[in-house]
Design a protein around this motif. Structure first.
Motif, PDB file in Angstrom:
ATOM      1  N   LEU A 466      -9.762   2.833   6.616  1.00 36.08           N
ATOM      2  CA  LEU A 466      -8.866   2.310   5.586  1.00 36.08           C
ATOM      3  C   LEU A 466      -9.547   2.295   4.227  1.00 36.08           C
ATOM      4  CD1 LEU A 466      -5.999   1.160   5.382  1.00 36.08           C
ATOM      5  CD2 LEU A 466      -6.966  -1.124   5.712  1.00 36.08           C
ATOM      6  N   ALA A 467     -10.841   1.940   4.206  1.00 37.98           N
ATOM      7  CA  ALA A 467     -11.570   1.873   2.939  1.00 37.98           C
ATOM      8  C   ALA A 467     -11.740   3.246   2.304  1.00 37.98           C
ATOM      9  CB  ALA A 467     -12.932   1.223   3.167  1.00 37.98           C
ATOM     10  N   ALA A 468     -11.706   4.301   3.120  1.00 31.96           N
ATOM     11  CA  ALA A 468     -11.875   5.648   2.582  1.00 31.96           C
ATOM     12  C   ALA A 468     -10.624   6.167   1.879  1.00 31.96           C
ATOM     13  CB  ALA A 468     -12.264   6.604   3.713  1.00 31.96           C
ATOM     14  N   LEU A 469      -9.490   5.451   2.002  1.00 26.41           N
ATOM     15  CA  LEU A 469      -8.238   5.894   1.384  1.00 26.41           C
ATOM     16  C   LEU A 469      -8.173   5.491  -0.093  1.00 26.41           C
ATOM     17  CD1 LEU A 469      -5.687   4.835   4.167  1.00 26.41           C
ATOM     18  CD2 LEU A 469      -6.555   7.136   3.718  1.00 26.41           C
ATOM     19  N   ASP A 470      -7.386   6.230  -0.827  1.00 23.95           N
ATOM     20  CA  ASP A 470      -7.065   5.820  -2.197  1.00 23.95           C
ATOM     21  C   ASP A 470      -6.132   4.612  -2.146  1.00 23.95           C
ATOM     22  OD1 ASP A 470      -8.573   7.826  -3.345  1.00 23.95           O
ATOM     23  OD2 ASP A 470      -6.920   9.272  -3.309  1.00 23.95           O
ATOM     24  N   PRO A 471      -6.013   3.857  -3.242  1.00 26.77           N
ATOM     25  CA  PRO A 471      -5.197   2.629  -3.217  1.00 26.77           C
ATOM     26  C   PRO A 471      -3.760   2.837  -2.773  1.00 26.77           C
ATOM     27  CG  PRO A 471      -6.582   2.671  -5.173  1.00 26.77           C
ATOM     28  CD  PRO A 471      -6.744   4.011  -4.516  1.00 26.77           C
ATOM     29  N   GLU A 472      -3.116   3.932  -3.203  1.00 30.18           N
ATOM     30  CA  GLU A 472      -1.701   4.106  -2.878  1.00 30.18           C
ATOM     31  C   GLU A 472      -1.469   4.335  -1.383  1.00 30.18           C
ATOM     32  OE1 GLU A 472       2.246   6.415  -4.668  1.00 30.18           O
ATOM     33  OE2 GLU A 472       0.231   6.992  -5.319  1.00 30.18           O
ATOM     34  N   PRO A 473      -2.156   5.275  -0.730  1.00 27.97           N
ATOM     35  CA  PRO A 473      -1.948   5.407   0.723  1.00 27.97           C
ATOM     36  C   PRO A 473      -2.433   4.189   1.503  1.00 27.97           C
ATOM     37  CG  PRO A 473      -3.681   6.890  -0.037  1.00 27.97           C
ATOM     38  CD  PRO A 473      -3.006   6.356  -1.257  1.00 27.97           C
ATOM     39  N   ARG A 474      -3.437   3.468   0.997  1.00 25.21           N
ATOM     40  CA  ARG A 474      -3.890   2.255   1.682  1.00 25.21           C
ATOM     41  C   ARG A 474      -2.776   1.210   1.680  1.00 25.21           C
ATOM     42  NH1 ARG A 474      -8.139   0.183  -1.542  1.00 25.21           N
ATOM     43  NH2 ARG A 474      -9.276   2.044  -0.891  1.00 25.21           N
ATOM     44  N   ALA A 475      -2.124   1.047   0.533  1.00 21.87           N
ATOM     45  CA  ALA A 475      -1.016   0.093   0.453  1.00 21.87           C
ATOM     46  C   ALA A 475       0.146   0.525   1.334  1.00 21.87           C
ATOM     47  CB  ALA A 475      -0.569  -0.049  -1.002  1.00 21.87           C
ATOM     48  N   GLU A 486      12.270   0.828  13.450  1.00 28.76           N
ATOM     49  CA  GLU A 486      13.409   1.729  13.362  1.00 28.76           C
ATOM     50  C   GLU A 486      13.671   2.204  11.934  1.00 28.76           C
ATOM     51  OE1 GLU A 486      14.748   2.718  16.118  1.00 28.76           O
ATOM     52  OE2 GLU A 486      13.495   1.339  17.275  1.00 28.76           O
ATOM     53  N   ALA A 487      13.033   1.583  10.953  1.00 29.88           N
ATOM     54  CA  ALA A 487      13.264   1.949   9.549  1.00 29.88           C
ATOM     55  C   ALA A 487      12.563   3.264   9.225  1.00 29.88           C
ATOM     56  CB  ALA A 487      12.745   0.839   8.637  1.00 29.88           C
ATOM     57  N   PRO A 488      13.119   4.036   8.273  1.00 33.82           N
ATOM     58  CA  PRO A 488      12.449   5.284   7.880  1.00 33.82           C
ATOM     59  C   PRO A 488      11.106   4.987   7.218  1.00 33.82           C
ATOM     60  CG  PRO A 488      14.289   4.799   6.425  1.00 33.82           C
ATOM     61  CD  PRO A 488      14.377   3.814   7.545  1.00 33.82           C
ATOM     62  N   PHE A 489      10.119   5.823   7.528  1.00 34.90           N
ATOM     63  CA  PHE A 489       8.776   5.592   6.998  1.00 34.90           C
ATOM     64  C   PHE A 489       8.711   5.757   5.485  1.00 34.90           C
ATOM     65  CE2 PHE A 489       5.643   5.946  10.735  1.00 34.90           C
ATOM     66  CZ  PHE A 489       6.501   5.250  11.577  1.00 34.90           C
ATOM     67  N   THR A 490       9.673   6.470   4.936  1.00 31.94           N
ATOM     68  CA  THR A 490       9.663   6.674   3.484  1.00 31.94           C
ATOM     69  C   THR A 490       9.886   5.367   2.723  1.00 31.94           C
ATOM     70  OG1 THR A 490      11.986   7.347   3.701  1.00 31.94           O
ATOM     71  CG2 THR A 490      10.333   9.095   3.515  1.00 31.94           C
ATOM     72  N   SER A 494       6.041   7.578  -0.397  1.00 33.58           N
ATOM     73  CA  SER A 494       6.621   8.912  -0.560  1.00 33.58           C
ATOM     74  C   SER A 494       6.054   9.870   0.489  1.00 33.58           C
ATOM     75  CB  SER A 494       6.310   9.450  -1.954  1.00 33.58           C
ATOM     76  OG  SER A 494       4.908   9.618  -2.107  1.00 33.58           O
ATOM     77  N   ASP A 495       6.685  11.035   0.615  1.00 32.01           N
ATOM     78  CA  ASP A 495       6.209  12.031   1.572  1.00 32.01           C
ATOM     79  C   ASP A 495       4.766  12.441   1.285  1.00 32.01           C
ATOM     80  OD1 ASP A 495       8.429  12.172   3.198  1.00 32.01           O
ATOM     81  OD2 ASP A 495       9.410  13.747   2.013  1.00 32.01           O
ATOM     82  N   SER A 496       4.411  12.584   0.042  1.00 28.10           N
ATOM     83  CA  SER A 496       3.047  12.997  -0.286  1.00 28.10           C
ATOM     84  C   SER A 496       2.037  11.931   0.130  1.00 28.10           C
ATOM     85  CB  SER A 496       2.919  13.287  -1.791  1.00 28.10           C
ATOM     86  OG  SER A 496       3.166  12.114  -2.549  1.00 28.10           O
ATOM     87  N   VAL A 497       2.411  10.657  -0.030  1.00 29.98           N
ATOM     88  CA  VAL A 497       1.520   9.568   0.390  1.00 29.98           C
ATOM     89  C   VAL A 497       1.421   9.531   1.915  1.00 29.98           C
ATOM     90  CG1 VAL A 497       1.274   7.062   0.468  1.00 29.98           C
ATOM     91  CG2 VAL A 497       1.870   8.189  -1.678  1.00 29.98           C
ATOM     92  N   LEU A 498       2.577   9.701   2.597  1.00 27.41           N
ATOM     93  CA  LEU A 498       2.551   9.699   4.055  1.00 27.41           C
ATOM     94  C   LEU A 498       1.732  10.864   4.603  1.00 27.41           C
ATOM     95  CD1 LEU A 498       6.287   8.763   4.780  1.00 27.41           C
ATOM     96  CD2 LEU A 498       4.280   7.255   4.830  1.00 27.41           C
TER      97      LEU A 498
END
Length: 542
Positions: A466-475, A486-490, A494-498
């Motif tokens: 987790l620490a190796a991620l940038d702030p946005e994908p970590r959040a 059941e909710a969409p992961f988006t 965003s798709d780029s973050v996922l």
């Protein structure tokens, strides 16, 4: 010179008779006559002021010869090429011992004060001999010495360490772990203490399926130390690989990897990727063990991440790679932190087949250098219980029972978590599988950790990823933990973050073929890390 007072205490302890000095003189006279009768003229007992003296050398006293051979062995111990000579001299020194010293001498003082010192001299030499035999690869032969010695001297832990190491190096992992359990129970029952750091490190190394590297042979008289297990350790040259302790399942993965690694004319690069703690390194080492005969030039392992999670630089790693020659070779680049690290090493591997393990998919590497990527999933329920049984024992785990199934489910079927749970059971012989599962289920991310090693800790291993991620994908990862399944992961990003989370091994699959998927164990960790309310994970499987 041995004082008269010392001799009087040795013969009569603390209550010598009034005629003791005269009786002592008579004893000396009788000894002189015995020496003369049997032609032992080189050894004489001399009367000197205050006591007696008996000159001795290597031809007249075996203890002097023993110490002389040990000194000669130490003098030849520096160059590695002289280890055979050192071992020969030390074996010769030990051959002078026949049973317990002074066994036929009825002196409480000598039995109390002198005999233990003599025995310690012998045991120090025997420790060194066993170290040299291990270093020479004679693990099967040294077991003969170690089985008896470790049991006769249970509190001298170095013999147990050597016995466990020899068993592990000969592929008898279950027996090695059983020896660790036995000595731990004995020390706790008899002395109320735990085993020392060396034996604990060795037990953890077996649970982690570590390659111990080349055995060390510390010089006398220093206490032998367990070979260090640092990441970035130089590759092993020519040593035969051992199977991974407790390895279970993954049959389809092993067949696929074996076919790719041994194929001729195909891509020489294979990447095994997946979530942290999912068993990438164990699979790579098990496959390497199974296909090693196809690589007469040797199998070489290089760890690219240190225990603290920092990566080994490409320059440092290049200096540890094997040179060319010797036949077909396999190089394992274990736990690569990114594409740049691997790209900097591939040219230095020559024509060797290369097996890389990494949380990341390393798409940029295979796109530029060719190769294949194999994404690893969690173990199946039966495989997870098989791993537990292989480490702890079939009888105790009871594979197929509700308790074993629940423990495997609490661990999310992640090999890392399963090995930690096995370690907890091994170190607590009275703990039942059901009680262990119930206790871990109350807070799995926090309790699935062994204090001795951060690499056997779910919070540490997942936290490093987790620490190796940038702030946005970590959040986004932490939001996914709180998101309705059941909710969409988006809704979390965003798709780029996922896609960044997929590349980091924290998310699975993704468009266009399938929707994104998150391992339930990672979801629980994300909720725990974010401070959310932890739901139970021990409900009946759907």
């Amino acid at each position: 010179m041995v004082s008269t007072d010392y001799l009087l205490r040795a013969v009569w302890d603390e209550e010598p008779p009034a005629t003791a000095r005269a009786a002592l003189q008579t004893c000396v006279l009788r000894l002189r006559r015995l020496f003369a009768k049997y032609g032992i003229s080189a050894t004489t007992i001399e009367a000197v002021p205050g006591g007696y003296r008996m000159p001795n050398d290597t031809g007249t006293l075996d203890l002097v010869l023993f110490r002389s051979l040990v000194t000669q062995a130490q003098d030849t111990a520096t160059p590695a090429s002289d280890r055979a000579e050192e071992l020969y001299r030390l074996r010769g020194a030990l051959s002078l011992w026949h049973g317990t010293p002074l066994a036929n001498v009825a002196s409480r003082m000598l039995q109390r004060d002198a005999v233990p010192v003599l025995e310690q001299e012998r045991l120090r030499v025997l420790e060194r001999v066993c170290d040299l035999e291990l270093a020479a690869g004679n693990c099967h032969q040294v077991l003969v010495d170690l089985y008896e010695t470790a049991r006769r001297h249970p509190v001298r832990e170095r013999f147990t360490e050597q016995l466990v190491e020899a068993l592990y190096r000969t592929g008898r992992q279950a027996e090695a772990l059983a020896e660790c359990r036995t000595v731990r129970e004995r020390l706790r029952d008899e002395l109320g203490v735990d085993p020392g750091a060396g034996l604990r490190r060795l037990e953890l190394a077996i649970l982690r399926a570590e390659d111990l590297g080349a055995p060390a042979a510390p010089a006398l008289p220093a206490a032998p130390a367990l070979p260090a297990l640092p990441s970035g350790q130089p590759p092993r040259h020519g040593a035969r690989l051992l199977p991974v302790p407790g390895f279970a399942g993954r049959e389809a993965d092993r067949r696929m990897l074996a076919a790719r690694l041994t194929a001729t004319g195909g891509p020489r690069l294979t990447v095994v990727s997946g979530a942290p703690g999912i068993g990438k390194s164990a699979l790579a080492h098990q496959c390497a063990y199974e296909v090693q005969e196809a690589f007469p030039g040797g199998v070489f392992t290089l760890a690219l991440t240190r225990p603290d999670g920092t990566g080994v630089s490409a320059e440092e790693a290049r200096g540890q790679l094997p040179g060319p020659g010797g036949g077909r070779r396999l190089v394992i680049l274990d736990d690569a932190s990114g594409a740049g690290q691997v790209r900097g090493l591939l040219p230095a591997t020559g024509d060797a087949s290369v097996l890389v393990t990494s949380r990341r998919g390393l798409a940029a590497v295979v796109a530029t250098h060719g190769g294949t990527v194999h994404r690893l999933d969690v173990l199946g329920p039966a495989e997870a219980q098989g791993l537990l049984a292989g480490l702890v024992g079939d009888e105790r785990i009871g594979a197929g029972t509700p308790a074993a199934a629940r423990l495997a489910r609490v661990c999310g079927h992640f090999p890392l978590a399963l090995r930690i749970a096995a370690g907890r059971l091994l170190t607590r012989p009275g703990l039942s599988v059901a009680d262990c599962a119930a206790w871990l289920a109350e807070d799995p991310p926090a309790r699935l950790a062994l204090a001795e090693d951060p690499r056997l800790s779910v919070p540490e291993v997942f936290g490093q990823a987790l620490a190796a991620l940038d702030p946005e994908p970590r959040a986004a990862f932490l939001r996914l933990g709180a998101l309705d399944p059941e909710a969409p992961f988006t809704e979390a990003g965003s798709d780029s973050v996922l896609e960044q989370l997929v590349d980091a091994g924290l998310l699975e699959d993704g468009p266009p073929a399938t929707p994104y998927r998150m391992h339930e164990f990672l979801r629980i960790y994300a909720r725990w890390f974010a401070g959310g309310r932890l739901e139970t994970v021990v409900a009946a499987p759907r």
